[in-house]
Design a protein around this motif. Sequence first.
Motif, PDB file in Angstrom:
ATOM      1  N   ASP A   8       0.882  -1.172   0.000  1.00  0.00           N
ATOM      2  CA  ASP A   8       0.000   0.000   0.000  1.00  0.00           C
ATOM      3  C   ASP A   8       0.916   1.217   0.000  1.00  0.00           C
ATOM      4  O   ASP A   8       1.367   1.682   1.052  1.00  0.00           O
ATOM      5  CB  ASP A   8      -0.906  -0.014   1.231  1.00  0.00           C
ATOM      6  N   ASP A 320       0.175 -12.473   6.364  1.00  0.00           N
ATOM      7  CA  ASP A 320      -1.005 -11.614   6.543  1.00  0.00           C
ATOM      8  C   ASP A 320      -1.004 -10.843   7.859  1.00  0.00           C
ATOM      9  O   ASP A 320      -2.022 -10.744   8.544  1.00  0.00           O
ATOM     10  CB  ASP A 320      -2.289 -12.452   6.468  1.00  0.00           C
ATOM     11  N   GLY A 321       0.127 -10.282   8.216  1.00  0.00           N
ATOM     12  CA  GLY A 321       0.171  -9.500   9.445  1.00  0.00           C
ATOM     13  C   GLY A 321       0.227 -10.333  10.692  1.00  0.00           C
ATOM     14  O   GLY A 321       0.306  -9.820  11.795  1.00  0.00           O
ATOM     15  N   SER A 327      -2.174  -6.573  12.040  1.00  0.00           N
ATOM     16  CA  SER A 327      -2.833  -6.179  10.798  1.00  0.00           C
ATOM     17  C   SER A 327      -3.497  -4.823  10.935  1.00  0.00           C
ATOM     18  O   SER A 327      -3.405  -3.975  10.033  1.00  0.00           O
ATOM     19  CB  SER A 327      -3.865  -7.227  10.390  1.00  0.00           C
ATOM     20  N   ALA A 328      -4.145  -4.598  12.069  1.00  0.00           N
ATOM     21  CA  ALA A 328      -4.806  -3.314  12.282  1.00  0.00           C
ATOM     22  C   ALA A 328      -3.793  -2.179  12.348  1.00  0.00           C
ATOM     23  O   ALA A 328      -4.035  -1.080  11.826  1.00  0.00           O
ATOM     24  CB  ALA A 328      -5.636  -3.366  13.573  1.00  0.00           C
ATOM     25  N   LEU A 330      -0.811  -2.083  10.868  1.00  0.00           N
ATOM     26  CA  LEU A 330      -0.310  -1.844   9.523  1.00  0.00           C
ATOM     27  C   LEU A 330      -1.340  -1.097   8.674  1.00  0.00           C
ATOM     28  O   LEU A 330      -0.995  -0.188   7.904  1.00  0.00           O
ATOM     29  CB  LEU A 330       0.068  -3.165   8.861  1.00  0.00           C
ATOM     30  N   GLU A 331      -2.594  -1.472   8.812  1.00  0.00           N
ATOM     31  CA  GLU A 331      -3.649  -0.773   8.071  1.00  0.00           C
ATOM     32  C   GLU A 331      -3.747   0.684   8.508  1.00  0.00           C
ATOM     33  O   GLU A 331      -3.938   1.585   7.679  1.00  0.00           O
ATOM     34  CB  GLU A 331      -4.984  -1.479   8.290  1.00  0.00           C
ATOM     35  N   GLY A 332      -3.583   0.934   9.802  1.00  0.00           N
ATOM     36  CA  GLY A 332      -3.626   2.309  10.295  1.00  0.00           C
ATOM     37  C   GLY A 332      -2.478   3.137   9.752  1.00  0.00           C
ATOM     38  O   GLY A 332      -2.644   4.309   9.406  1.00  0.00           O
ATOM     39  N   ALA A 334      -0.960   2.630   6.887  1.00  0.00           N
ATOM     40  CA  ALA A 334      -1.242   2.877   5.471  1.00  0.00           C
ATOM     41  C   ALA A 334      -2.294   3.979   5.311  1.00  0.00           C
ATOM     42  O   ALA A 334      -2.162   4.844   4.426  1.00  0.00           O
ATOM     43  CB  ALA A 334      -1.711   1.588   4.801  1.00  0.00           C
ATOM     44  N   ARG A 335      -3.326   3.960   6.150  1.00  0.00           N
ATOM     45  CA  ARG A 335      -4.355   5.014   6.071  1.00  0.00           C
ATOM     46  C   ARG A 335      -3.763   6.384   6.364  1.00  0.00           C
ATOM     47  O   ARG A 335      -4.241   7.407   5.841  1.00  0.00           O
ATOM     48  CB  ARG A 335      -5.499   4.721   7.048  1.00  0.00           C
ATOM     49  N   GLN A 342       4.017  -5.694   2.753  1.00  0.00           N
ATOM     50  CA  GLN A 342       3.909  -6.947   3.500  1.00  0.00           C
ATOM     51  C   GLN A 342       4.405  -8.092   2.632  1.00  0.00           C
ATOM     52  O   GLN A 342       3.918  -8.286   1.517  1.00  0.00           O
ATOM     53  CB  GLN A 342       2.465  -7.209   3.927  1.00  0.00           C
TER      54      GLN A 342
END
Length: 563
Positions: A8, A320-321, A327-328, A330-332, A334-335, A342
């Motif tokens: 991302d 997958d994190g 995972s949360a 990493l998503e944060g 990226a946001r 990954q």
Amino acid sequence: MVARHTADLGEYQDVVEAALAGLEEERVVERTWAGDHTVWGPEPEEIANRLGWLKSPQVMREELSGIRELVEDVRSEGYTQALLLGMGGSSLAPEVYRNVFGVADGYLDLAVLDSTDPGAILEHADRLDLSRTLFVVSTKSGGTVETFSFFKYFYNRVADVIGEDRASEHFVAITDPGSGLQDTAKKYQFRATFLNDPNIGGRYSGLSFYGLVPAALIGVDLSRLLDGAADMARACGESGVENPGAWLGAAMGELANSVGRDKLTLAGSPTFDPLGVWIEQLVAESTGKDGKGILPVEGEPLGTPEVYGDDRLFVYTGADGSDGETSATLEGLARAEHPVVQIEARKPYDLGGEMFRWMMATAVAGHILGINPFDQPNVESAKVLAGKMVAEYQEQGNLPKLEPTLQVEGITVYSSGEAKTAEEALEEFLSQARPGDYVSLQAYVKPSEETTGSLQELRLRLRDRLWVATTVGYGPRFLHSTGQLHKGDTGNGLFIQFTADHPRDAPIPDEAGADESSLTFGVLEAAQALGDRQALLDAGRRVIRFHLEEDVPGNLNRLASGL
């Protein structure tokens, strides 16, 4: 099967795609495999003779029978422990293998010694059953002062236990042809000597004898490990986005070069987190030179977006994190518009492939940065200064003395300024921090879980307060890893050096098998700390030193609590 990656990159997607297009246009991948030194520089020196790693997954298969013969011999003779004596490229891959795979039933419990702190050396000497321990003496150059000091010390200890006539059976050498270690192994009649391809640099040697012999001792299936590396090597022969190594190298190199995302922040699942220390050396020593550098940030736990500046690239290795919380996180990130990669490696035996991916990526990143990723022009500066200080000690009986700027209970400070407490001295020093800087904690002390925990607490407080990247290294280990980058990069590091008293010291024999000693490990470590400090100052770096007299973890916690 090659572990896939997802990314991302947000607003940086076009930047990376343009870099990949440039690699294709210049035929960088094809030229790399053809051994074309002009990918990195006009002269072949320390390039054309440093590309042997490209063929390691293939050529090392021919050497497996000799490695297996050694392992079966020592197992049948009752050896149960092994100690790897080495530094940097000779020690980090074995450490990774040990931490990823553990020890298979009936194989040797391997540990790595890469600290000159006398407490660390004595700890190994006290815990090992020397009559059942195999010592792997490993150095590419064949003249590394730390490695030879370790050898001389443990040779004498083994000879004291089982007799000098049998001591040689407990030693194995890994080195390059024609090195001083090859001569030493012959003189002392080592059990075995493995001569590595001299066209492989130390930090690129994880899939050669330097990594594979120690891996075999703990029971790693070398054929399976090399299968994964060979699969990755084939994939890294492709062009464009289908090449996992070139893709990662393009992301690392171009984000550092064009948008200032030069803090490569590494994280991983429990299986692959140990790989970070090997990547740290590979990237730091390969890219930190000529006033440029990609700083690998290893061991710094992932945080929330607000504790980071805009200089990070996050790379996570694991499936997958690994868990929902990671995972949360990493998503944060990226946001919040931080670039996140990954790599979905799943099994321990994916490790061989991941090592090859990172070697190719680092070579490609070097091309993008316009530097030679295979030399290390600044590594010698600290070694030379330490050597001069050792010579002075042997001639005069004393090391050079520094004038402290502050002495308070338990801590002596060497810096500038007029602070009244150690905490104030640290505050004054940190006031120099600017966006894009990093803080390096350099601990010339005995490694321990408690001290590591205190260093980690200090680094997190520094990161969360200053929004800068942080690194932690034990000396002199990091001199063979990140030390090149510290002196060769853009100069945006703040270096906090920690030293300590030695409750016990250990002599370094002048010669293996002899009693005479003109130097101790405590003096050698002190000389290395002094030499590194001076090399940093000579390079115009910002440095402060704290001497922690007794309670190292407690005094580190004291400094952290003041932040």
